[in-house]
Each structure stands twice: as C-alpha cells, then as structure tokens.
Design an enzyme around this catalytic site. Structure first.
Site, PDB file in Angstrom:
ATOM      1  CD  GLU A   1      46.100  26.250   4.824  1.00  0.00           C
ATOM      2  OE1 GLU A   1      46.146  25.182   5.445  1.00  0.00           O
ATOM      3  OE2 GLU A   1      46.968  27.132   4.916  1.00  0.00           O
TER       4      GLU A   1
ATOM      5  CE  LYS B   1      45.718  27.926   8.092  1.00  0.00           C
ATOM      6  NZ  LYS B   1      46.319  27.208   9.212  1.00  0.00           N
TER       7      LYS B   1
HETATM    8  P1  13P Z   1      51.322  29.879   8.368  1.00  0.00           P
HETATM    9  O1  13P Z   1      50.475  30.770   9.264  1.00  0.00           O
HETATM   10  O2  13P Z   1      52.755  29.809   8.780  1.00  0.00           O
HETATM   11  O3  13P Z   1      51.090  30.178   6.926  1.00  0.00           O
HETATM   12  O4  13P Z   1      50.807  28.408   8.617  1.00  0.00           O
HETATM   13  C1  13P Z   1      49.464  28.167   8.624  1.00  0.00           C
HETATM   14  C2  13P Z   1      49.220  26.839   8.032  1.00  0.00           C
HETATM   15  O5  13P Z   1      48.636  25.988   8.658  1.00  0.00           O
HETATM   16  C3  13P Z   1      49.680  26.592   6.655  1.00  0.00           C
HETATM   17  O6  13P Z   1      49.134  25.401   6.185  1.00  0.00           O
END
Ligand code: 13P
Length: 341
Positions: free
Chosen positions: A177, A219
C-alpha cells in the site's frame, strides 16, 4: 516456491463481486473514530465494535477478507471464538496490518517513512499461527510544495519491498500500500504524476527484491484532485486517469488492485470504483479495501449502543453490497436509498 497458495489467496481476495474490509485501525486511529460518536476507546469498546462488523450476517457475500490489527487478531467474539476463526468460518480470509506506522523521515521536513521491519520475520510467523493469511503495509506519500522528494519515495518503496518479500517467505500474501494522500489543493494532474512516479519506484523495488507479482495485491490511492482544490475532477475523469496511471505502472501479473478510500465520501468511493469497472476489462481485478468508506455508516448508526447493533450491521451490509455491485460496474446512485434495516 509457494506461489500456488499465495496466488490462490490473492485471487480469493479479489473474487467476483467481493472486496476487503480494512478494520486495522491502530489504537490511536480507532480512538479518533470512536470519539467521533462519543464512545470512549477501551479494549472492550474496540472489541465490541469489531465484533459488530465481523458478525454481520450476509457480509461474506460481498467481503472476501478483513484486515485486522495486532490487538484485534488476539481478541474473541462474545461466544469465545477468536476473531480470525470467526471470519474463516464464514469464508472470509483474515489478514493483518504489520507496519508500525509512518514516522518522521530524517532530514526531510514534512515527510515520513513507514517503520516496522525489525523483528518482522518473527512477527509474521506468529500472525500466521494466529490465522492470518495475508498482510498489509502502508507507506504514506504527501503532495506539497516541493514534496514528495525522490528520497522519501525511494525509502518507502524500499521498505515496501523488504516487507513484501518477507511476507511471501512466511506464506502470507502481501498487500502493498503506497498511499499518495489527497490532502492539498493540487490539480488531478499532479496526483497523477506523483502516483505514477511512486508506483514506478515501488514495482522497481518489488522486482529487485524478488517479490512474486502473482502472489501479491496492490493497494493504491485513486488519482484524484486534491481535497481542497477548487476544481474537482468528475467521476469519469477520476476513473479514466486512475486506469491510465495503473496501466502505465502495474504489471498484468498482479492479480488485483484493491483501492483505499483515503478520506473520500463513501458514496464517491463506490461511484469511482464502479466507473472504473464499467469502462471494461482490465489486466487485473479492480476492487476495494476500504476502511472509512465501509465503516462510516455503521459507526454512525451504532453510537456505542447495544440496541443499535442491528441497524449498524444493516448499514454496513448495505455499503458492502453497493461496493460489491461496483466490482462489476452495476452500481447506480438509486441503490443508495434502499437500506434494509
Ligand atoms: P481508508 O479506506 O479509510 O483509506 O482505509 C484503508 C486503509 O487500510 C488505510 O491504510
């Protein structure tokens, strides 16, 4: 090479019509969320709130996996079943956030590097024993005056590579991510540029560090106008720019891309994903791994009260169903009103 099991789990997480619930807020973040509904954050209120989400009947139709937090993966439902087992029984894959948060980066004012690599191999093995089958690590990239620097992008990409290969070694699917924040008044073009540069650096590191692309998920953020920009790109433009950016940077061997919501309203997060899937076939599955965009309605409906649990579960199920529809481009705004309480 344990690629088969990793690939199977990665594919299960992006199965047709389903996506991921991110319920991995750190203790500090969940405290803020609970405070917004005037609920004190204690181990028990955090547990009760997560239990509400994880015991929602019918959620497994739209939710393929749940990302847990270190405290949560060790907690149990009222009946005594540990949360990972409770999810698995419903066919929902349990996962775990393994980073230790974004910390100030030395000699880089306003930028951060995500920590948590020390001792990670041992923690991963423990999480697998506790039932986790996938992991998540979030890097944060800020857009600002002169930001991000190549330095910040590089160290964050490098850490994502270190994390991802350790995760695969432990037979856990890494969800990589790199979040480019939507804070700021920049135009969508700037978000495009920074996201493209970041993803490029990330995949370069993943390659150098021998990460198997078919056993991971990405992500990312969507390509959006800055939150405070006067001119906001519309849904179709966001969808087109996001896909263009991903096609330029993400190899087709990656089974799926699961977006974060990042502070978008729940309705916009759904509409954007829907528009991307309505455009047509892509090299990867395009899905969701939403935190706020799935949890805002149940949190508001719950208010920390036992008598509101079923209304909160209905609100969560409704949001999950709409995002499930967005997986095939079959969501429409008219579906918003139809919450079955
Ligand atoms: P949000 O969808 O609130 O951005 O959270 C996703 C997430 O896991 C952030 O690390």
């Amino acid at each position: 090479m344990a690629a088969t099991e990793l690939t199977e789990i990665a594919q299960a997480l992006v199965a047709e019509g389903k996506g991921i619930l991110a319920a991995d807020e750190s203790t500090g973040t969940i405290e803020k969320r609970l405070k917004s509904i005037d609920v004190e954050s204690t181990e028990e209120t955090r547990r009760a709130y997560r239990e509400l989400l994880f015991t929602t009947e019918g959620a497994a139709e739209y939710i393929s996996g749940v990302i847990l937090y270190d405290e949560t993966i060790r907690q149990t439902a009222s009946g005594g079943t540990p949360f990972p087992g409770l999810l698995e029984r419903q066919g929902i894959v349990p996962g775990i956030k393994v980073d230790k948060g974004a910390k100030p980066l030395a000699k880089a004012a306003g930028e951060t590097v995500t920590e948590g690599l020390d001792g990670l191999r041992e923690r991963l093995n423990e999480y697998r024993e506790l039932g986790a089958r996938f992991t998540k690590w979030r890097a944060v990239i800020d857009i600002g005056d002169g930001l991000p620097t190549p330095y910040a992008i590089h160290v964050n990409a490098h850490a994502l590579g270190r994390y991802a290969v350790l995760s695969q070694e432990a037979n856990l699917v890494p969800i990589v991510e790199p979040e480019v924040l939507m804070d700021g008044d920049h135009a969508i073009e700037r978000c495009y540029e920074v996201t493209e540069t970041t993803l490029h650096a990330v995949f370069h590191e993943l390659h150098l560090q021998r990460v198997e692309l078919d056993g991971m998920l990405l992500k990312p953020n969507m390509v959006l106008s800055g939150k405070d920009a006067l001119e906001q790109a519309g849904v179709q433009e966001v969808a087109e720019q996001t896909i263009r950016c991903l096609k330029a940077t993400v190899p087709p061997a990656v089974p799926g891309i699961v977006f974060l919501s990042g502070g978008q309203s729940d309705e916009l997060a759904t509409a954007h994903l829907n528009a991307m899937n309505a455009i047509g076939e892509h090299p990867w599955e395009l899905s969701f791994s939403y935190g706020r965009a799935l949890q805002a309605p149940p949190l508001k409906a719950w208010q920390g009260k036992e008598e509101n649990v079923s209304a909160a579960q209905a609100a969560y199920l409704h949001r999950a169903r709409l995002n499930g529809a967005a997986r095939s481009g079959s969501y429409s705004e008219e579906m918003e009103g139809a919450v079955a309480a």
